[in-house]
Scaffold this active site. Sequence first.
Site, PDB file in Angstrom:
ATOM      1  N   PHE A 271       1.104 -13.548  -2.525  1.00 41.72           N
ATOM      2  CA  PHE A 271       0.891 -12.182  -3.013  1.00 41.72           C
ATOM      3  C   PHE A 271      -0.318 -11.518  -2.367  1.00 41.72           C
ATOM      4  O   PHE A 271      -0.527 -10.324  -2.521  1.00 41.72           O
ATOM      5  CB  PHE A 271       0.656 -12.207  -4.529  1.00 41.72           C
TER       6      PHE A 271
ATOM      7  N   GLU B 119      -9.875 -14.678  -9.479  1.00 39.54           N
ATOM      8  CA  GLU B 119      -9.428 -13.943  -8.287  1.00 39.54           C
ATOM      9  C   GLU B 119     -10.679 -13.380  -7.612  1.00 39.54           C
ATOM     10  O   GLU B 119     -11.064 -12.238  -7.812  1.00 39.54           O
ATOM     11  CB  GLU B 119      -8.434 -12.864  -8.712  1.00 39.54           C
TER      12      GLU B 119
ATOM     13  N   TYR C 160       2.545 -22.584 -13.796  1.00 44.63           N
ATOM     14  CA  TYR C 160       1.818 -21.320 -13.829  1.00 44.63           C
ATOM     15  C   TYR C 160       2.782 -20.129 -13.837  1.00 44.63           C
ATOM     16  O   TYR C 160       3.720 -20.038 -13.046  1.00 44.63           O
ATOM     17  CB  TYR C 160       0.889 -21.165 -12.613  1.00 44.63           C
TER      18      TYR C 160
ATOM     19  N   ARG D 172      -7.285  14.000  30.667  1.00 48.59           N
ATOM     20  CA  ARG D 172      -7.228  12.984  31.716  1.00 48.59           C
ATOM     21  C   ARG D 172      -7.091  11.566  31.149  1.00 48.59           C
ATOM     22  O   ARG D 172      -6.454  10.709  31.765  1.00 48.59           O
ATOM     23  CB  ARG D 172      -8.493  13.092  32.578  1.00 48.59           C
TER      24      ARG D 172
ATOM     25  N   ASN E 122       4.099  -9.441  -9.109  1.00 51.02           N
ATOM     26  CA  ASN E 122       3.236 -10.228  -8.237  1.00 51.02           C
ATOM     27  C   ASN E 122       3.759 -10.233  -6.805  1.00 51.02           C
ATOM     28  O   ASN E 122       4.156 -11.262  -6.266  1.00 51.02           O
ATOM     29  CB  ASN E 122       3.156 -11.657  -8.782  1.00 51.02           C
TER      30      ASN E 122
ATOM     31  N   TYR F 213     -11.701  14.641  29.384  1.00 57.36           N
ATOM     32  CA  TYR F 213     -11.134  13.366  28.918  1.00 57.36           C
ATOM     33  C   TYR F 213      -9.917  13.558  28.007  1.00 57.36           C
ATOM     34  O   TYR F 213      -8.985  12.756  28.020  1.00 57.36           O
ATOM     35  CB  TYR F 213     -12.186  12.578  28.140  1.00 57.36           C
TER      36      TYR F 213
ATOM     37  N   HIS G 286      -0.048  -4.334 -17.757  1.00 55.19           N
ATOM     38  CA  HIS G 286      -0.506  -4.130 -16.384  1.00 55.19           C
ATOM     39  C   HIS G 286      -0.198  -2.731 -15.854  1.00 55.19           C
ATOM     40  O   HIS G 286      -0.620  -2.384 -14.745  1.00 55.19           O
ATOM     41  CB  HIS G 286       0.126  -5.174 -15.463  1.00 55.19           C
TER      42      HIS G 286
END
Length: 500
Positions: free
Chosen positions: A329, A413, A55, A283, A198, A280, A85
Amino acid sequence: MIYHFNPEEKLTLDKIQEIIDKKITLALSDEAKRRIEKCRNYLNQKMETQKVPIYGVTTGFGSLCNISISKEQLSQLQKNLVMSHACGVGDEVPQDVVRLMLLLKAQNFCFGYSGAQLQTVQRLIDCYNEDVLPVVYQQGSLGASGDLCPLANLMLPAILGMGDVYYKGRRCDVKEVYAEKGWQPIELQSKEGLALLNGTQFMSSFAVWSLLKARRLSRQADMVLSLSLDAFDGRIEPFYESLHLVRPHKGQLETAAAVREMLDGSEIIKRHKEHVQDPYSFRCAPQVHGAAKDTIRYVASVVETEINSTTDNPIVLPDEDMVISGGHFHGEPLAMVLDFLAIAVAELGAISERRTYQLIDAKRGLPSFLVAKPGLNSGFMIPQYAAASIVSQSKQLCTPCSVDSITSSQNQEDLVSMGGNAATKCYKVCENTERVLAIELFNAAQALDFRHQEGLKSSPAIEKMIADYRKSVNFVDIDEIMYKHIHSSVRFLQEMNIEN
């Protein structure tokens, strides 16, 4: 000075801070070079003998993993990957974060499990050292198949010689830089494009930046709190060590100790108090600031693990004679802690804004809106509005990104981390909280000056901080243009020495 990437030494947040502050040059250690070359040579040999598709090495990507690619097309496959990409949109990634992306990508490769060429890794280091910073955009990563989109925009100029960069203070076509330096585009070998894209370096770079900022903001929050407490004529008892030892969360103890140290020697904190309790926001500050400290510490442990790991896919293991396709990844570890960090930093801003409000509310001898003649003058009315607006935005940004997912790549995915969005929103929350603390500082300094008019002094540490602050931000007697003072207050926090 030179920092050598060494796979046998841990890269820490403190070391990264030192590299940034001292502008240290980066280089590969001999061991890193050996591992990078060993992995690349192994992968070349594997391709000669492997009959089964690997792959990302001899196949397409994502849901195209079942399509085999011929040996003659492998280099073009990797080049196509980077070009196709590079789909970043939105605001540009800040240049400080782009530098971290280059640094952390080189760090990722130095372990020798990615199959990158030595010259490819060296080019990333050269871009860092020569301050050649690719234009990268903040939107586009799902934080799962690696930070594909922003890393592609990073690598397009750095490795392929395409696209825009910032160089010598201006944006230009990277071809100009290549011509000046005599660089040539690198011809990618098998798997290299995938190794470049990746990984989690977009998320982890924002995480490192946000952690470095958060650690600083945490310290400054304690300092500004101490000033506000004295200006408000607050009580020191909620910060006593004996109180916190019965609920000894580490951050809580640290916050209480920091405030006691800052207020040591104050005339105001020692004087008799008519009021029994403080609100608060004063404190309970040890509990709130302390919880943020503990969160920052935990997030840092996760991020340091991430940046000292190999996060691409597939992983090349020469010693085991394996190339394994897995999920390193995936950004879930970072997505979750970035959501967590954003919440912690937002709470530092939320409690800061509440202290600002208490200071302007005409309590304990302070005038309305911290101005001597309210009515004719609005004084510090609207800086609190600004702080409230910023805090509200941070709350909205703290909706967790890590619980969301949108399937991609033809359902291959099918669960993504959305860690890229978690990273960029955390960055924004850190910037927001810095501005809110700056507004609190602006108000608290004004309030303390009214205490000075009563003939009272705070501690030496507080008085020194205020003396430094007054060099850039003056006391407001009558209404003035306030945004300039707020901007100066932000710069003061950014530039102040928090070690003393």
